[in-house]
Scaffold this motif. Structure first.
Motif, PDB file in Angstrom:
ATOM      1  N   GLU A 149       0.825  -1.206   0.000  1.00 31.19           N
ATOM      2  CA  GLU A 149       0.000   0.000   0.000  1.00 31.19           C
ATOM      3  C   GLU A 149       0.859   1.256   0.000  1.00 31.19           C
ATOM      4  O   GLU A 149       0.554   2.236  -0.689  1.00 31.19           O
ATOM      5  CB  GLU A 149      -0.940  -0.003   1.209  1.00 31.19           C
ATOM      6  N   ARG A 152       2.529   1.459  -3.570  1.00 30.71           N
ATOM      7  CA  ARG A 152       1.683   1.059  -4.703  1.00 30.71           C
ATOM      8  C   ARG A 152       1.917   1.945  -5.932  1.00 30.71           C
ATOM      9  O   ARG A 152       2.066   1.451  -7.055  1.00 30.71           O
ATOM     10  CB  ARG A 152       0.209   1.126  -4.302  1.00 30.71           C
ATOM     11  N   TYR A 163      -2.269  -7.262  -6.334  1.00 25.01           N
ATOM     12  CA  TYR A 163      -1.903  -7.809  -5.027  1.00 25.01           C
ATOM     13  C   TYR A 163      -2.753  -9.049  -4.779  1.00 25.01           C
ATOM     14  O   TYR A 163      -3.987  -8.982  -4.838  1.00 25.01           O
ATOM     15  CB  TYR A 163      -2.133  -6.771  -3.930  1.00 25.01           C
TER      16      TYR A 163
END
Length: 301
Positions: A149, A152, A163
């Motif tokens: 995250e 990303r 993912y």
């Protein structure tokens, strides 16, 4: 007032400047990310200096330069060798090196023990697709959700991101499963062209028919998934296994008549015949998956 200050891009340290590593580095550089690169063969890394990369003298120097470290090396052993004795505390290690699910899990434990967060990855692309908009390239990631995250946007610069879970082995598992399906398709394509090659059939004229037929058949994967999830291999059957096995004789006879080896087809056709012999003629072909599972319970001798 308008803030015209340049946007800060996450710096990246890249281990590996082969064809794929070079494509990745150039994509990040083109997007404004500072890149520090190391390669076992220094000349390959130096070639990226003209694009703006900083060349590190060693893997340890590259790791020390930035928090986000990308490994794109030959194999898992190469990753271990490159990072042997290198401090990883506080680093985010993303391993784009092709490996197996077990290697991904072992490398994750290895990295965590050295104080790093870890993502394993599988690249679903060839180098010319990297950094090219709408090329269809993407990378599978698994492992630390927090790492994914946070980075990303940076990871999405060279290719799309998918993912697939916190299990570090899942990226490699998805990668190999997809590549296995691809190889099965290539085997079918090779057999099809072998059948026509000595006839007055132009491969260029046949290819569009082949592509359209494979495209039309590809959604069968959704039905197979539905049958696997329900456990009912008779669900939605159109052509049952008994009918398919009967038709397979024509495939084998045609190969013989055309002087073409059936060795690319026989393993799958033999599995279908075995499943039929076990009394599953009213099922779809999905049931052959049961015969591939080496861990399934076997009857006592």
């Amino acid at each position: 007032m308008t803030d015209n200050a340049p946007v800060s891009r996450t710096p990246v340290s890249l281990l590996g400047a082969g064809a794929m590593g070079t494509a990745l580095a150039r994509a990040w550089l083109a997007a404004g990310h500072p890149v520090t690169v190391w390669n076992r063969t220094p000349a390959r890394a130096r070639a990226l200096a003209a694009d703006g990369a900083t060349v590190a003298a060693g893997a340890a120097d590259a790791v020390a330069a930035n928090r986000l470290v990308i490994a794109c090396l030959l194999d898992d052993a190469s990753v271990g060798e490159a990072l042997d004795g290198v401090g990883l505390t506080g680093r985010d290690l993303v391993n784009l090196t092709t490996g197996t699910p077990a290697q991904g899990r072992e490398r994750a434990a290895w990295a965590t023990a050295r104080g790093a967060r870890y993502l394993d990855a599988g690249i679903m692309a060839v180098p010319p697709m990297i950094g090219v908009a709408d090329s269809g390239a993407y990378v599978l990631y698994s492992g630390s959700a927090a790492l994914f995250e946070e980075h990303r946007d940076t990871l999405a610069v060279p290719a799309g991101t998918r993912y697939v879970g916190t299990d570090p082995g899942f990226a490699a598992l998805h990668d190999v499963a997809l590549l296995s399906a691809m190889n099965g398709m290539f085997a079918g394509v090779a057999h099809a062209f072998a059948l026509i090659r000595r006839e007055d059939v132009a491969p260029g004229a046949f290819a569009p028919l082949l592509v359209s037929w494979l495209t039309a058949m590809a959604p069968a994967a959704h039905q197979a998934a539905d049958q696997l999830e329900s456990g009912d291999y008779r669900k939605g059957v159109v052509s049952n296994l008994a009918m398919q096995v009967a038709g397979n004789a024509t495939l084998l006879r045609t190969a013989e008549e055309q002087g073409v080896s059936a060795e690319l087809l026989r393993p799958y056709l033999d599995l279908m015949a075995r499943r039929l012999a076990d009394g599953h003629g009213d099922e779809d072909g999905t049931g052959v998956i049961e015969l591939l599972d080496l861990r399934r319970a076997r009857p006592a001798a």
